[in-house]
Write a protein that holds these residues in place. Structure first.
Motif, PDB file in Angstrom:
ATOM      1  N   ARG A 216       0.852  -1.179   0.000  1.00 40.82           N
ATOM      2  CA  ARG A 216       0.000   0.000   0.000  1.00 40.82           C
ATOM      3  C   ARG A 216       0.897   1.241   0.000  1.00 40.82           C
ATOM      4  NH1 ARG A 216      -5.639   0.231  -0.662  1.00 40.82           N
ATOM      5  NH2 ARG A 216      -6.719  -1.216   0.744  1.00 40.82           N
ATOM      6  N   PRO A 217       0.460   2.353  -0.558  1.00 46.63           N
ATOM      7  CA  PRO A 217       1.278   3.574  -0.529  1.00 46.63           C
ATOM      8  C   PRO A 217       1.697   3.939   0.894  1.00 46.63           C
ATOM      9  CG  PRO A 217      -0.564   3.855  -2.018  1.00 46.63           C
ATOM     10  CD  PRO A 217      -0.789   2.552  -1.321  1.00 46.63           C
ATOM     11  N   GLY A 218       2.975   4.106   1.101  1.00 44.27           N
ATOM     12  CA  GLY A 218       3.509   4.489   2.410  1.00 44.27           C
ATOM     13  C   GLY A 218       3.730   3.334   3.367  1.00 44.27           C
ATOM     14  N   ALA A 219       3.178   2.147   3.060  1.00 40.99           N
ATOM     15  CA  ALA A 219       3.274   1.025   4.004  1.00 40.99           C
ATOM     16  C   ALA A 219       4.700   0.477   4.096  1.00 40.99           C
ATOM     17  CB  ALA A 219       2.310  -0.079   3.593  1.00 40.99           C
ATOM     18  N   HIS A 220       5.409   0.484   2.973  1.00 37.73           N
ATOM     19  CA  HIS A 220       6.758  -0.064   2.978  1.00 37.73           C
ATOM     20  C   HIS A 220       7.680   0.738   3.890  1.00 37.73           C
ATOM     21  CE1 HIS A 220      10.581  -1.321   0.573  1.00 37.73           C
ATOM     22  NE2 HIS A 220      10.397  -2.087   1.624  1.00 37.73           N
ATOM     23  N   ALA A 221       7.643   2.062   3.768  1.00 39.88           N
ATOM     24  CA  ALA A 221       8.494   2.915   4.598  1.00 39.88           C
ATOM     25  C   ALA A 221       8.157   2.758   6.073  1.00 39.88           C
ATOM     26  CB  ALA A 221       8.344   4.377   4.164  1.00 39.88           C
ATOM     27  N   GLU A 222       6.884   2.646   6.393  1.00 39.85           N
ATOM     28  CA  GLU A 222       6.473   2.488   7.794  1.00 39.85           C
ATOM     29  C   GLU A 222       6.892   1.125   8.335  1.00 39.85           C
ATOM     30  OE1 GLU A 222       4.791   3.153  11.565  1.00 39.85           O
ATOM     31  OE2 GLU A 222       5.492   4.486   9.958  1.00 39.85           O
ATOM     32  N   LEU A 223       6.810   0.083   7.489  1.00 35.15           N
ATOM     33  CA  LEU A 223       7.245  -1.243   7.916  1.00 35.15           C
ATOM     34  C   LEU A 223       8.731  -1.233   8.258  1.00 35.15           C
ATOM     35  CD1 LEU A 223       6.726  -4.352   8.189  1.00 35.15           C
ATOM     36  CD2 LEU A 223       7.387  -4.530   5.779  1.00 35.15           C
ATOM     37  N   LEU A 224       9.561  -0.608   7.407  1.00 30.11           N
ATOM     38  CA  LEU A 224      10.993  -0.531   7.656  1.00 30.11           C
ATOM     39  C   LEU A 224      11.303   0.265   8.917  1.00 30.11           C
ATOM     40  CD1 LEU A 224      12.334   0.049   4.022  1.00 30.11           C
ATOM     41  CD2 LEU A 224      12.214  -2.095   5.314  1.00 30.11           C
ATOM     42  N   ARG A 225      10.434   1.214   9.249  1.00 32.30           N
ATOM     43  CA  ARG A 225      10.634   1.977  10.475  1.00 32.30           C
ATOM     44  C   ARG A 225      10.362   1.117  11.710  1.00 32.30           C
ATOM     45  NH1 ARG A 225       8.222   4.886  14.280  1.00 32.30           N
ATOM     46  NH2 ARG A 225       6.127   4.260  13.607  1.00 32.30           N
ATOM     47  N   ARG A 226       9.410   0.178  11.572  1.00 28.61           N
ATOM     48  CA  ARG A 226       9.009  -0.645  12.722  1.00 28.61           C
ATOM     49  C   ARG A 226       9.890  -1.878  12.928  1.00 28.61           C
ATOM     50  NH1 ARG A 226       2.408  -0.855  13.177  1.00 28.61           N
ATOM     51  NH2 ARG A 226       1.977   1.317  12.616  1.00 28.61           N
ATOM     52  N   THR A 227      10.428  -2.433  11.856  1.00 30.54           N
ATOM     53  CA  THR A 227      11.230  -3.648  11.991  1.00 30.54           C
ATOM     54  C   THR A 227      12.309  -3.709  10.919  1.00 30.54           C
ATOM     55  OG1 THR A 227      11.170  -6.074  12.039  1.00 30.54           O
ATOM     56  CG2 THR A 227       9.630  -4.995  10.550  1.00 30.54           C
ATOM     57  N   ASP A 228      13.445  -4.277  11.278  1.00 31.32           N
ATOM     58  CA  ASP A 228      14.506  -4.495  10.293  1.00 31.32           C
ATOM     59  C   ASP A 228      14.632  -5.972   9.936  1.00 31.32           C
ATOM     60  OD1 ASP A 228      15.502  -5.506  12.637  1.00 31.32           O
ATOM     61  OD2 ASP A 228      17.370  -4.333  12.623  1.00 31.32           O
ATOM     62  N   ARG A 229      13.671  -6.769  10.366  1.00 34.00           N
ATOM     63  CA  ARG A 229      13.695  -8.199  10.070  1.00 34.00           C
ATOM     64  C   ARG A 229      13.300  -8.438   8.612  1.00 34.00           C
ATOM     65  NH1 ARG A 229       9.912 -10.936  14.449  1.00 34.00           N
ATOM     66  NH2 ARG A 229      10.486 -12.782  13.228  1.00 34.00           N
ATOM     67  N   LYS A 230      13.995  -9.364   7.968  1.00 31.78           N
ATOM     68  CA  LYS A 230      13.688  -9.705   6.578  1.00 31.78           C
ATOM     69  C   LYS A 230      12.496 -10.657   6.479  1.00 31.78           C
ATOM     70  CE  LYS A 230      16.922  -7.250   4.755  1.00 31.78           C
ATOM     71  NZ  LYS A 230      16.565  -6.035   3.968  1.00 31.78           N
ATOM     72  N   ALA A 279       0.283 -15.652   9.225  1.00 31.54           N
ATOM     73  CA  ALA A 279       1.151 -16.229   8.202  1.00 31.54           C
ATOM     74  C   ALA A 279       2.528 -15.595   8.328  1.00 31.54           C
ATOM     75  CB  ALA A 279       0.576 -15.999   6.806  1.00 31.54           C
ATOM     76  N   ARG A 280       3.460 -16.064   7.509  1.00 37.53           N
ATOM     77  CA  ARG A 280       4.789 -15.477   7.480  1.00 37.53           C
ATOM     78  C   ARG A 280       4.977 -14.733   6.167  1.00 37.53           C
ATOM     79  NH1 ARG A 280       7.759 -17.317  11.729  1.00 37.53           N
ATOM     80  NH2 ARG A 280       9.634 -16.320  10.909  1.00 37.53           N
ATOM     81  N   ALA A 281       5.784 -13.684   6.223  1.00 36.71           N
ATOM     82  CA  ALA A 281       6.037 -12.882   5.035  1.00 36.71           C
ATOM     83  C   ALA A 281       7.500 -12.472   5.006  1.00 36.71           C
ATOM     84  CB  ALA A 281       5.133 -11.655   5.004  1.00 36.71           C
ATOM     85  N   GLU A 282       7.950 -12.034   3.836  1.00 35.92           N
ATOM     86  CA  GLU A 282       9.335 -11.602   3.661  1.00 35.92           C
ATOM     87  C   GLU A 282       9.374 -10.284   2.904  1.00 35.92           C
ATOM     88  OE1 GLU A 282      11.269 -14.650   1.461  1.00 35.92           O
ATOM     89  OE2 GLU A 282      11.383 -16.057   3.150  1.00 35.92           O
ATOM     90  N   GLU A 283      10.411  -9.534   3.151  1.00 32.85           N
ATOM     91  CA  GLU A 283      10.740  -8.368   2.341  1.00 32.85           C
ATOM     92  C   GLU A 283      11.424  -8.890   1.087  1.00 32.85           C
ATOM     93  OE1 GLU A 283      11.538  -4.529   0.988  1.00 32.85           O
ATOM     94  OE2 GLU A 283      10.185  -5.228   2.565  1.00 32.85           O
ATOM     95  N   HIS A 284      10.863  -8.596  -0.083  1.00 36.54           N
ATOM     96  CA  HIS A 284      11.405  -9.165  -1.316  1.00 36.54           C
ATOM     97  C   HIS A 284      11.535  -8.080  -2.379  1.00 36.54           C
ATOM     98  CE1 HIS A 284      12.247 -12.360  -4.233  1.00 36.54           C
ATOM     99  NE2 HIS A 284      11.483 -11.712  -5.075  1.00 36.54           N
ATOM    100  N   ARG A 285      12.717  -7.458  -2.427  1.00 35.57           N
ATOM    101  CA  ARG A 285      13.023  -6.472  -3.459  1.00 35.57           C
ATOM    102  C   ARG A 285      11.964  -5.381  -3.557  1.00 35.57           C
ATOM    103  NH1 ARG A 285      15.163 -10.427  -8.397  1.00 35.57           N
ATOM    104  NH2 ARG A 285      16.815 -11.450  -7.203  1.00 35.57           N
ATOM    105  N   GLY A 286      11.594  -4.858  -2.410  1.00 33.88           N
ATOM    106  CA  GLY A 286      10.622  -3.775  -2.386  1.00 33.88           C
ATOM    107  C   GLY A 286       9.185  -4.212  -2.513  1.00 33.88           C
ATOM    108  N   ALA A 287       8.935  -5.513  -2.471  1.00 41.24           N
ATOM    109  CA  ALA A 287       7.569  -6.034  -2.517  1.00 41.24           C
ATOM    110  C   ALA A 287       7.338  -6.924  -1.301  1.00 41.24           C
ATOM    111  CB  ALA A 287       7.326  -6.827  -3.801  1.00 41.24           C
TER     112      ALA A 287
END
Length: 299
Positions: A216-230, A279-287
């Motif tokens: 979602r717009p802005g969600a990626h930046a906020e996620l990176l602010r909250r956690t550095d886990r891949k 569920a589990r999720a991963e950071e994958h090349r900006g997606a």
């Protein structure tokens, strides 16, 4: 252990969860580490308990036509996210009766090619298990260069150095050959893991297959602010006919079924779980890459 071939159960001593044994002919090789040679030798020696000779059997493994002698054992499977080469690596370790931590009992790794289909269910099982995960394995017994002479036989000696005496055999054997895992076929393993997880964690979607969607717009930046886990847990929710993925209270993505309906079955699964699941999720090349149990289209 005479385990139900279709279920994962506690080992007889309750120290680990034990995956049922697969066919020896389809057993998988282990990349044994030279640095762990002493651990491997100690592990094999610990497996030579009273009556070990009666457990030895002949089997053709790894596509070989000739049958070789093998000693059945149980090993521990340990996910190693700390592995710099492959964070999805799975270590093969001696089980807990051998002294030391799981890392200190490390003997080798599963090959990457086998992790493609088996890695997801094995890591998923380890994540929900309340004890170490173990599987059946085979230690290859190799013929030594020298024969067992009559004098030693009359003296009743059964072991000499690294050599083993097997009643009825005319040669010495050494237990420093290959180590092979007797894991079930990947589809059977996934079924077993789902069955176990439904009992242990009813609201969990197992991480077998990964597909990705835009944030979602802005969600990626906020996620990176909250956690550095891949890799991190997400909550899946069905709302207004859509499947949504959240990290805490942050809406990350709408998992809209594509032309191949990657998340269609997952949406039905979450609905059957009451509309919410983990569920589990991963950071994958900006997606956002969400790991699910099934990606087949809904007919």
């Amino acid at each position: 252990m005479n385990a139900n071939p279709d279920s994962i159960a506690e080992s007889p001593d309750s120290r680990m969860l034990l995956i049922p044994a697969g066919d020896p002919g389809f057993s998988l090789g282990v990349a044994l580490w030279d640095d762990a040679d002493d651990v491997y030798r100690s592990f094999v020696r610990s497996a030579l308990s009273e009556g070990w000779e009666k457990r030895v059997f002949r089997a053709a493994v790894g596509g070989r036509s000739e049958k070789g002698l093998h000693l059945p054992v149980v090993v521990q499977l340990v996910p190693r996210p700390d592995n710099d080469y492959n964070p999805k690596a799975i270590s093969v370790a001696a089980p807990a009766p051998l002294a030391g931590t799981a890392h200190e009992r490390h003997m080798g790794y599963m090959y990457d090619r086998n992790l493609v289909s088996l890695g997801g269910p094995l890591r998923g099982l380890a994540s929900v298990a309340d004890r170490p995960v173990g599987c059946h394995a085979l230690v290859e017994l190799l013929e030594a260069d020298d024969r067992w002479d009559e004098h030693e036989e009359e003296a009743g000696e059964e072991q000499s150095g690294d050599c083993l005496r097997i009643p009825g055999a005319t040669r010495r054997y050494t237990a420093t050959g290959s180590l092979r895992l007797r894991l079930p076929w990947w589809e059977d393993l996934q079924t077993m893991v789902v069955e176990y997880a439904r009992r242990a964690r009813p609201g969990l979607v197992m991480p077998f297959i990964g597909h990705w969607m835009p944030y979602r717009p802005g969600a990626h930046a906020e996620l990176l602010r909250r956690t550095d886990r891949k890799e991190f847990p997400v909550t899946l929710r069905v709302a207004n006919g859509a499947l949504l993925a959240y990290y805490e209270d942050l809406e990350l993505s709408v998992l809209v079924p594509s032309g191949r309906d990657f998340f269609a079955r997952t949406m039905r699964q979450v609905q059957a779980m009451g509309g919410t699941a983990t569920a589990r999720a991963e950071e994958h090349r900006g997606a956002l890459k969400v790991l699910v149990e099934d990606s087949r289209g809904v007919l």
